[in-house]
Design a protein around this motif. Sequence first.
Motif, PDB file in Angstrom:
ATOM      1  N   LEU A 103      -2.874  -9.448  -2.075  1.00 38.80           N
ATOM      2  CA  LEU A 103      -1.722  -9.461  -1.313  1.00 38.80           C
ATOM      3  C   LEU A 103      -1.095  -8.408  -1.803  1.00 38.80           C
ATOM      4  CD1 LEU A 103      -1.615 -12.780  -1.582  1.00 38.80           C
ATOM      5  CD2 LEU A 103      -1.548 -12.024   0.007  1.00 38.80           C
ATOM      6  N   VAL A 104      -0.663  -7.491  -3.174  1.00 39.41           N
ATOM      7  CA  VAL A 104       0.595  -7.187  -3.096  1.00 39.41           C
ATOM      8  C   VAL A 104       0.228  -5.579  -2.727  1.00 39.41           C
ATOM      9  CG1 VAL A 104       1.039  -5.714  -5.784  1.00 39.41           C
ATOM     10  CG2 VAL A 104       0.603  -8.758  -5.717  1.00 39.41           C
ATOM     11  N   ASP A 105      -1.421  -5.255  -2.783  1.00 39.46           N
ATOM     12  CA  ASP A 105      -1.988  -4.319  -2.385  1.00 39.46           C
ATOM     13  C   ASP A 105      -1.294  -4.586  -0.576  1.00 39.46           C
ATOM     14  OD1 ASP A 105      -2.424  -3.246  -4.810  1.00 39.46           O
ATOM     15  OD2 ASP A 105      -4.627  -3.538  -4.925  1.00 39.46           O
ATOM     16  N   LYS A 106      -1.901  -5.270  -0.521  1.00 36.56           N
ATOM     17  CA  LYS A 106      -1.202  -5.676   1.294  1.00 36.56           C
ATOM     18  C   LYS A 106       0.339  -5.493   1.680  1.00 36.56           C
ATOM     19  CE  LYS A 106      -5.909  -7.704   2.402  1.00 36.56           C
ATOM     20  NZ  LYS A 106      -6.467  -6.864   0.808  1.00 36.56           N
ATOM     21  N   LEU A 107       1.104  -5.705   1.077  1.00 36.40           N
ATOM     22  CA  LEU A 107       2.787  -6.055   1.030  1.00 36.40           C
ATOM     23  C   LEU A 107       2.946  -4.900   0.509  1.00 36.40           C
ATOM     24  CD1 LEU A 107       3.402  -9.402  -0.968  1.00 36.40           C
ATOM     25  CD2 LEU A 107       3.851  -8.966   1.900  1.00 36.40           C
ATOM     26  N   THR A 108       2.936  -3.694   0.006  1.00 35.19           N
ATOM     27  CA  THR A 108       3.022  -2.538  -0.216  1.00 35.19           C
ATOM     28  C   THR A 108       2.636  -1.516   0.207  1.00 35.19           C
ATOM     29  OG1 THR A 108       1.498  -2.541  -2.200  1.00 35.19           O
ATOM     30  CG2 THR A 108       3.852  -3.031  -2.960  1.00 35.19           C
ATOM     31  N   GLN A 109       1.299  -1.823   0.391  1.00 36.22           N
ATOM     32  CA  GLN A 109       0.658  -0.967   1.558  1.00 36.22           C
ATOM     33  C   GLN A 109       1.151  -0.952   3.029  1.00 36.22           C
ATOM     34  OE1 GLN A 109      -3.484  -0.936   1.727  1.00 36.22           O
ATOM     35  NE2 GLN A 109      -3.538  -0.025  -0.165  1.00 36.22           N
ATOM     36  N   PHE A 110       1.989  -1.431   3.465  1.00 44.50           N
ATOM     37  CA  PHE A 110       2.028  -2.444   4.771  1.00 44.50           C
ATOM     38  C   PHE A 110       3.743  -2.298   4.737  1.00 44.50           C
ATOM     39  CE2 PHE A 110       3.116  -5.409   8.669  1.00 44.50           C
ATOM     40  CZ  PHE A 110       1.892  -4.808   9.136  1.00 44.50           C
TER      41      PHE A 110
END
Length: 914
Positions: A103-110
Amino acid sequence: PVVATLRDCQNLLTAAAVISYKLECVRCEGCFGGLGTGPLQGTSVITLPIRSREGLARELILAALEDLSQEQLKRFRHKLRDAPLDGRSIPWGRLENSDAVDLVDKLTQFYGSEPAVDVTRKILKKADARDVAVRLKAQQLQQLGPSTVVLSLSEYKKKYREHVLLQHAKVKERNARSVKINKRFTKLLIAPGSNAVEDELLGPSEVPEPERARRSDTHTFNKLFRGDDEGLRPLTVVLQGPAGIGKTMAAKKILYDWAAGKLYHGQVDFAFFMPCGELLESPGTRSLADLILDQCPDRKAPVRQILALPQRLLFILDGADELPAVVTPEAAPCKDPFEATSGLRVLRGLLSHELLPLARLLVTTRNVAPGTLRGRLGSPQCAEVRGFSDKDKKKYFFKFFRDERKAERAYRFVKENETLFALCFVPFVCWIVCTVLQQQLELGQDLSRTSKTTTAVYLLFIASMLKSAGTNGPRVQGELRTLCRLAQEGILKHQAQFSENDLERLKLQGSQVQALFLSKKEVLGVLEEEVTYQFIDQSFQEFLAALSYLLETEGAPGAPAGGVKMLLNSDAELRGHLALTTRFLFGLLNAERVRDVERYFGCVVPERVKQDTLRWVQGQGHPRVAPVGPEKNDELEDTEDPEEDEEDLNFGLELLYCLYETQEDAFVRQSLTNLPEIVLERVRFTRMDLEILGYCIRCCPAGQALKLVNCGLVEVKEKKKKSLMKRLKGSQNTTKQPPVSLLRPLCEAMTSQQCGLHILILSRCKLPEAVCRDLSEALKVAPALRELGLLQCRLSEAGLRLLSEGLVWPMCQVQTLRMQTPNLQEAIQYLAILLQQSRVLTTLDLSGCQLPNYMVSCLCSSLKYPNCCLKTLSLTSVELSDMSLRDLQAVKTSKPDLTILHPKLDTHPQPLKR
């Protein structure tokens, strides 16, 4: 480097997370970002540790998510999917099985690293994990600082719109007076353009209703990005028009109306106005992200989030014609919105859609060749700014003059001067006329009734401004000459902005002409305020640049290198850029204008300038467009021509504009002596184009030929709403007045006794009835016309009848008729009448036509008619049957003076088998 103290660095830290800032550190009480504590010895240049801030943001989010139970984490994922922020959300397929790290990866990427912290806090609250959200907010404030708590994208959209409304609520007029844009803006006529000129009408009778010019109201602006029949919306819209027509004002009004919520609602989140000229002249390197931040109310704009949705962005690129035509390797299009580079590369990236391919572009440009637009912009949707309608001219006068009585008096005076009133369709010319009248109205002085050209109006403006300011004498005349030199230097260097050093170098700083003709612009720089100057209008700079060639003695210090010859013989790249300057130069060669220049500027204009110009025109006699002969039978094709060919196609019309500006019949006649054939191909004529063409044809020497190949007309007719009563009456009124032909100025010019037009060829054009009517009237009395060519032209039966009436008229002088038409079967009866009744027609060329037996039989009957005066019948490239050959041979035998040209006619065909 930016000089900063510790507290300054805290303010810059958020922006630095987007753009890498270099800071020059001074002695501070402490430091930040892991650079150490205590005073720094000396000074050094450092770069903010952007990656460490991103890492901090990721750690904060991960810590918060790890505090959640499995049930809370599941609810967090659902709320993240079901509660999209700013109109977008992460797809459920990417969220369904994600753990905390995923989730951290997806939140920061998005969303970007730091904005993702704010998103996480909001979703935590919705997932009933308020205690975790409170802890996250406290840690965020402690570790990233209060300045990093940024507005959400939706909140910033509102803030940005309010900022745009405030910044663009007023516009500066050319005399530096600020006025509200809603009060000053006067609607313009905007007509749909075309990427390529097709086989079009030489008249308006079949112009479809949607193609009429519309006034530039909110409805029209909204339709600029409308989809085609298949629902595809264009990404690029081009507003074209000549200098001073109001393109920039229209672009600023579009930006203002967007900010007010009137335009592109639900389609565009952010709109940015980018003046191409300023960006090209701006020193140093900037990224697109930098340019966006420059237009935002602060440096805390969520620029990464803004750029993450390019399909919701509109870039208004004003003055794209300023870009160099030749693309060099160092000017290759930029593809990265965060790459610091030249303004030229950023603009090329946007225009080519290599940078933010999904972003919308609204581009303003002066009129350029269709191929040039296709080469730079792909396949843009074009619209042409046509200036003021007669109704809007009146509105402009009443907006300009604050006293209604003065406005009425000024408007009535100008309307009585038909030529001057026509010129006022250009807003800048209208502004000049109003400015001059405002100064002269109380004195009882009138505008010159001989102001037939923009050159004359501009020159009158200079005189009026000098007189109203009480400035005169040798000193001011010297300043004017120097100002012209500055204008000329700028035009040759593609420079419209001038620094204080530029003015000081020429001793113009603080001069009277600076206050009258230059506008001052103050821009907030990084360290201090930057001051630049520009001429009150780009076209006025070009006018003064043209004046410089008349004022400077060749070889004198500061004189233009190469003089007028250099200007006229510029290469293809400069030709378009210097077109208006060249046009003004021709206008200044008028004998009356020369006397005005000598009086206003205190100098003697050398005669060699006019002679050099005349020799240059006469040297353009080599053909620039391949003649279209009767043997060609080209079908219409949408071909991609090189830009050089497009420039050549436009050159002929531009040369006629230059000749028109002189308003000297003898000069025009001399100039055209070495140009026996004027060829205009793929031109969409405006009313002004035809006025210019008509004037030049009226003055042309004996033996002149004119070819219009695949040309059309642009009807500038305002679409008006009918009242209910008019609509009801319209249903009862079945009679219609015949449409007026826009080709009438040319037809009227042909009838002038001084017109020497000998040959008129119309090729691959539709000729509606209105055009045929005017052309027929011209054929009846044209004193010099001896040859008419109608090649691959579409003619109705009514049009053929009208033309035949003109050709059989007793005073008609046409001796040669060339026809190559697909519907010759409709024309044959009128050709028969023509052969029987014309007393002057000696040559009929039907080469390339299809002639079945019955047509040949009809022709032969007319050729045998006792009063037929035909001497030559050309049938080359015509397939004839043996029966037709026999009939023609019989006619040739009975009329030995008649020459019939056909490769098989001298042979003796075998008798037909029964």
